[in-house]
Structures are given as C-alpha cells and as structure tokens.
Design a protein around this motif. Sequence first.
Motif, PDB file in Angstrom:
ATOM      1  N   THR A  76       0.832  -1.198   0.000  1.00  0.00           N
ATOM      2  CA  THR A  76       0.000   0.000   0.000  1.00  0.00           C
ATOM      3  C   THR A  76       0.867   1.249   0.000  1.00  0.00           C
ATOM      4  O   THR A  76       0.541   2.252  -0.627  1.00  0.00           O
ATOM      5  CB  THR A  76      -0.934   0.006   1.211  1.00  0.00           C
ATOM      6  N   MET A  77       2.001   1.214   0.704  1.00  0.00           N
ATOM      7  CA  MET A  77       2.937   2.340   0.720  1.00  0.00           C
ATOM      8  C   MET A  77       4.337   1.844   0.430  1.00  0.00           C
ATOM      9  O   MET A  77       4.780   0.838   1.002  1.00  0.00           O
ATOM     10  CB  MET A  77       2.879   3.068   2.059  1.00  0.00           C
ATOM     11  N   ASN A  78       5.053   2.561  -0.459  1.00  0.00           N
ATOM     12  CA  ASN A  78       6.389   2.164  -0.887  1.00  0.00           C
ATOM     13  C   ASN A  78       7.357   3.334  -0.795  1.00  0.00           C
ATOM     14  O   ASN A  78       7.003   4.472  -1.100  1.00  0.00           O
ATOM     15  CB  ASN A  78       6.370   1.684  -2.350  1.00  0.00           C
ATOM     16  N   GLY A  79       8.601   3.035  -0.406  1.00  0.00           N
ATOM     17  CA  GLY A  79       9.666   4.019  -0.427  1.00  0.00           C
ATOM     18  C   GLY A  79      10.814   3.481  -1.264  1.00  0.00           C
ATOM     19  O   GLY A  79      11.264   2.351  -1.042  1.00  0.00           O
ATOM     20  N   THR A  80      11.294   4.267  -2.241  1.00  0.00           N
ATOM     21  CA  THR A  80      12.355   3.800  -3.130  1.00  0.00           C
ATOM     22  C   THR A  80      13.737   3.907  -2.485  1.00  0.00           C
ATOM     23  O   THR A  80      14.723   3.445  -3.063  1.00  0.00           O
ATOM     24  CB  THR A  80      12.358   4.592  -4.447  1.00  0.00           C
ATOM     25  N   GLY A  81      13.829   4.519  -1.324  1.00  0.00           N
ATOM     26  CA  GLY A  81      15.088   4.650  -0.587  1.00  0.00           C
ATOM     27  C   GLY A  81      14.797   4.775   0.886  1.00  0.00           C
ATOM     28  O   GLY A  81      14.066   3.965   1.449  1.00  0.00           O
ATOM     29  N   ASN A  82      15.342   5.820   1.529  1.00  0.00           N
ATOM     30  CA  ASN A  82      15.078   6.062   2.942  1.00  0.00           C
ATOM     31  C   ASN A  82      13.759   6.802   3.115  1.00  0.00           C
ATOM     32  O   ASN A  82      13.375   7.625   2.285  1.00  0.00           O
ATOM     33  CB  ASN A  82      16.215   6.877   3.568  1.00  0.00           C
ATOM     34  N   LEU A  83      13.092   6.531   4.243  1.00  0.00           N
ATOM     35  CA  LEU A  83      11.796   7.154   4.517  1.00  0.00           C
ATOM     36  C   LEU A  83      11.682   7.477   6.000  1.00  0.00           C
ATOM     37  O   LEU A  83      12.029   6.654   6.853  1.00  0.00           O
ATOM     38  CB  LEU A  83      10.655   6.215   4.113  1.00  0.00           C
ATOM     39  N   LYS A  84      11.205   8.684   6.287  1.00  0.00           N
ATOM     40  CA  LYS A  84      10.982   9.106   7.667  1.00  0.00           C
ATOM     41  C   LYS A  84       9.511   9.420   7.875  1.00  0.00           C
ATOM     42  O   LYS A  84       8.866   9.997   6.999  1.00  0.00           O
ATOM     43  CB  LYS A  84      11.828  10.346   7.989  1.00  0.00           C
ATOM     44  N   ILE A  85       8.992   9.029   9.037  1.00  0.00           N
ATOM     45  CA  ILE A  85       7.611   9.353   9.409  1.00  0.00           C
ATOM     46  C   ILE A  85       7.669  10.208  10.664  1.00  0.00           C
ATOM     47  O   ILE A  85       8.275   9.817  11.670  1.00  0.00           O
ATOM     48  CB  ILE A  85       6.779   8.084   9.653  1.00  0.00           C
ATOM     49  N   SER A  86       7.044  11.389  10.609  1.00  0.00           N
ATOM     50  CA  SER A  86       7.092  12.321  11.727  1.00  0.00           C
ATOM     51  C   SER A  86       5.718  12.927  11.961  1.00  0.00           C
ATOM     52  O   SER A  86       4.765  12.641  11.248  1.00  0.00           O
ATOM     53  CB  SER A  86       8.121  13.427  11.451  1.00  0.00           C
ATOM     54  N   GLY A 104      15.333   1.356   1.632  1.00  0.00           N
ATOM     55  CA  GLY A 104      16.438   1.765   2.489  1.00  0.00           C
ATOM     56  C   GLY A 104      16.078   1.694   3.954  1.00  0.00           C
ATOM     57  O   GLY A 104      15.553   0.694   4.440  1.00  0.00           O
ATOM     58  N   GLU A 105      16.346   2.796   4.677  1.00  0.00           N
ATOM     59  CA  GLU A 105      16.081   2.883   6.112  1.00  0.00           C
ATOM     60  C   GLU A 105      14.722   3.528   6.350  1.00  0.00           C
ATOM     61  O   GLU A 105      14.331   4.461   5.655  1.00  0.00           O
ATOM     62  CB  GLU A 105      17.176   3.719   6.787  1.00  0.00           C
ATOM     63  N   VAL A 106      14.015   3.051   7.348  1.00  0.00           N
ATOM     64  CA  VAL A 106      12.767   3.683   7.756  1.00  0.00           C
ATOM     65  C   VAL A 106      12.925   4.169   9.186  1.00  0.00           C
ATOM     66  O   VAL A 106      13.452   3.461  10.042  1.00  0.00           O
ATOM     67  CB  VAL A 106      11.562   2.721   7.613  1.00  0.00           C
ATOM     68  N   ILE A 107      12.487   5.410   9.442  1.00  0.00           N
ATOM     69  CA  ILE A 107      12.594   6.028  10.761  1.00  0.00           C
ATOM     70  C   ILE A 107      11.215   6.497  11.195  1.00  0.00           C
ATOM     71  O   ILE A 107      10.517   7.190  10.444  1.00  0.00           O
ATOM     72  CB  ILE A 107      13.557   7.233  10.747  1.00  0.00           C
ATOM     73  N   LEU A 108      10.823   6.114  12.394  1.00  0.00           N
ATOM     74  CA  LEU A 108       9.601   6.637  13.003  1.00  0.00           C
ATOM     75  C   LEU A 108      10.024   7.581  14.122  1.00  0.00           C
ATOM     76  O   LEU A 108      10.613   7.158  15.115  1.00  0.00           O
ATOM     77  CB  LEU A 108       8.729   5.507  13.561  1.00  0.00           C
ATOM     78  N   SER A 109       9.741   8.889  13.946  1.00  0.00           N
ATOM     79  CA  SER A 109      10.140   9.874  14.945  1.00  0.00           C
ATOM     80  C   SER A 109       8.953  10.531  15.628  1.00  0.00           C
ATOM     81  O   SER A 109       9.122  11.425  16.456  1.00  0.00           O
ATOM     82  CB  SER A 109      11.027  10.958  14.302  1.00  0.00           C
ATOM     83  N   GLY A 110       7.741  10.094  15.302  1.00  0.00           N
ATOM     84  CA  GLY A 110       6.557  10.651  15.937  1.00  0.00           C
ATOM     85  C   GLY A 110       5.289  10.130  15.300  1.00  0.00           C
ATOM     86  O   GLY A 110       5.319   9.497  14.247  1.00  0.00           O
ATOM     87  N   GLY A 111       4.173  10.398  15.957  1.00  0.00           N
ATOM     88  CA  GLY A 111       2.890   9.966  15.441  1.00  0.00           C
ATOM     89  C   GLY A 111       2.569   8.527  15.790  1.00  0.00           C
ATOM     90  O   GLY A 111       3.335   7.831  16.463  1.00  0.00           O
ATOM     91  N   THR A 112       1.413   8.084  15.324  1.00  0.00           N
ATOM     92  CA  THR A 112       0.949   6.710  15.529  1.00  0.00           C
ATOM     93  C   THR A 112       0.745   6.063  14.172  1.00  0.00           C
ATOM     94  O   THR A 112       0.035   6.597  13.323  1.00  0.00           O
ATOM     95  CB  THR A 112      -0.375   6.692  16.321  1.00  0.00           C
ATOM     96  N   VAL A 113       1.398   4.918  13.967  1.00  0.00           N
ATOM     97  CA  VAL A 113       1.284   4.189  12.710  1.00  0.00           C
ATOM     98  C   VAL A 113       0.735   2.801  12.998  1.00  0.00           C
ATOM     99  O   VAL A 113       1.335   2.035  13.762  1.00  0.00           O
ATOM    100  CB  VAL A 113       2.647   4.085  11.995  1.00  0.00           C
ATOM    101  N   ASN A 114      -0.413   2.481  12.410  1.00  0.00           N
ATOM    102  CA  ASN A 114      -1.027   1.168  12.538  1.00  0.00           C
ATOM    103  C   ASN A 114      -1.055   0.507  11.160  1.00  0.00           C
ATOM    104  O   ASN A 114      -1.541   1.093  10.193  1.00  0.00           O
ATOM    105  CB  ASN A 114      -2.460   1.288  13.063  1.00  0.00           C
ATOM    106  N   ILE A 115      -0.497  -0.706  11.089  1.00  0.00           N
ATOM    107  CA  ILE A 115      -0.420  -1.420   9.812  1.00  0.00           C
ATOM    108  C   ILE A 115      -1.159  -2.746   9.933  1.00  0.00           C
ATOM    109  O   ILE A 115      -0.877  -3.542  10.838  1.00  0.00           O
ATOM    110  CB  ILE A 115       1.045  -1.672   9.405  1.00  0.00           C
ATOM    111  N   TYR A 116      -2.087  -2.988   9.021  1.00  0.00           N
ATOM    112  CA  TYR A 116      -2.845  -4.233   8.966  1.00  0.00           C
ATOM    113  C   TYR A 116      -2.591  -4.852   7.595  1.00  0.00           C
ATOM    114  O   TYR A 116      -2.961  -4.272   6.568  1.00  0.00           O
ATOM    115  CB  TYR A 116      -4.340  -3.974   9.152  1.00  0.00           C
ATOM    116  N   ALA A 117      -1.934  -6.015   7.562  1.00  0.00           N
ATOM    117  CA  ALA A 117      -1.527  -6.585   6.278  1.00  0.00           C
ATOM    118  C   ALA A 117      -1.749  -8.095   6.264  1.00  0.00           C
ATOM    119  O   ALA A 117      -1.575  -8.775   7.277  1.00  0.00           O
ATOM    120  CB  ALA A 117      -0.057  -6.268   6.001  1.00  0.00           C
TER     121      ALA A 117
END
Length: 208
Positions: A76-86, A104-117
């Motif tokens: 559903t969501m794709n990153g071609t390299g590094n990705l940050k979620i804030s 690449g690298e994924v960084i979670l620095s804030g917020g609420t992320v819920n994934i159902y897969a």
Amino acid sequence: LSGYEHFSGGLDLSAQTGDRSGNGWQWKAKEQQLILNGAKLYFTDDGVTLPDGAEIVLSADKRNVLIGEMDYGGSTMNGTGNLKISGSGELNIYSDNDGLTVEGEVILSGGTVNIYADDYGLSAGETCRIEAGNLMVDSTYTGLQCTEYIQQGGTVRMHTNNNAVWSESLVMNAGEPIELKEGESRQVADVFGVKVIQDSTGGLRFED
C-alpha cells in the motif's frame, strides 16, 4: 469505496517534480514531504510510491487511512530509498498483501502508525529505527523485517502469525519493550541464527 479518493494503478510521487495535492494530503516536491491531514486514500493494483529521502508528516489530531487492494502483489505504501515518518497524527495502512515497504532505512520519529496486512507488515531493506511515536503491526506473516532493528524510544506492538521482528541485529536502547499478543509466545528476532523469543510476560529466551 465511498468517501475515499481512488487511485487505480497507484500514486507515484517518486518522480513528481512539482507539488501535488488531494483531499487531506499534499506533496511538497522541493521538501520531499507528503503531508497527511485527514487523508482517505484507496489504491488498486499499486500503492503510493515515495522517493529516496522522503518524509511523511502526520498533522496533529488527524486520522489518515490508506487502503490497498494489490491484485498483483506489492504494498500500500512504498519508499524507493530512505523514509521518515514524523508528526503527531495517526496513519492507518491496510493491505491485502504488504503494508509498508522501504528499500532503504525507515525512521519513526513521531505519530501513531497502525499497519494491517495479509502478508508482511513493514519491510525495510536496511535499518528500522524507532525514535518516538507508536507502531502497531497486525499481519498474517512477519510483522517487521529489516537488516537492523533499533529502538530508541516509543512503543511497538506486534500481532503476527509468524515473526514479530525478523532482523540480523536487535538493539533496544530505550522505549517500551515490544508488546506481543497476550497469552502467546512470539519470535522477536533472528539474530545471526539465534532466535530471540519473548513470551507474554515480557521474558526473553534464546534458541538455536
């Protein structure tokens, strides 16, 4: 789906040179920021694709929903390299295949992320770094797969039928321990062939 902005064939922002926006979302090309402000997006065949170095900004007090029906596989969501979620909002990702895939690298620095897969919840080609915020993954297969898992803060919950976290390296510097579904034991990680098992009491054991 009623009330959702529909993208047949996905939304590719990886080569988008100009700004773009829709109901509850805005792509700032120069800053490489996808700002979600109450978005309700429905994808068929392919999801949203972001460029290397992109950042997803979750606006405060806003709930965002991304739904993907991936007839030919994919996320559903794709990153071609590094990705940050804030930010401090909420992002809910639903997929009948993979939820969030980052090369690449994924960084979670804030917020609420819920994934159902129905397959993988979150996959990163490199490091998964939890700095702050809340991550919940409910997946049929592996919850989180990466080469290195680093938790420096935040909270992580995993409900899976396979591995909670599959990684070559597991570093827990801070934050709450990974919370697993009550009453069950889960494999938290495979660290160079040694399985790390956590039970419902929070205890860890190691198996070859």
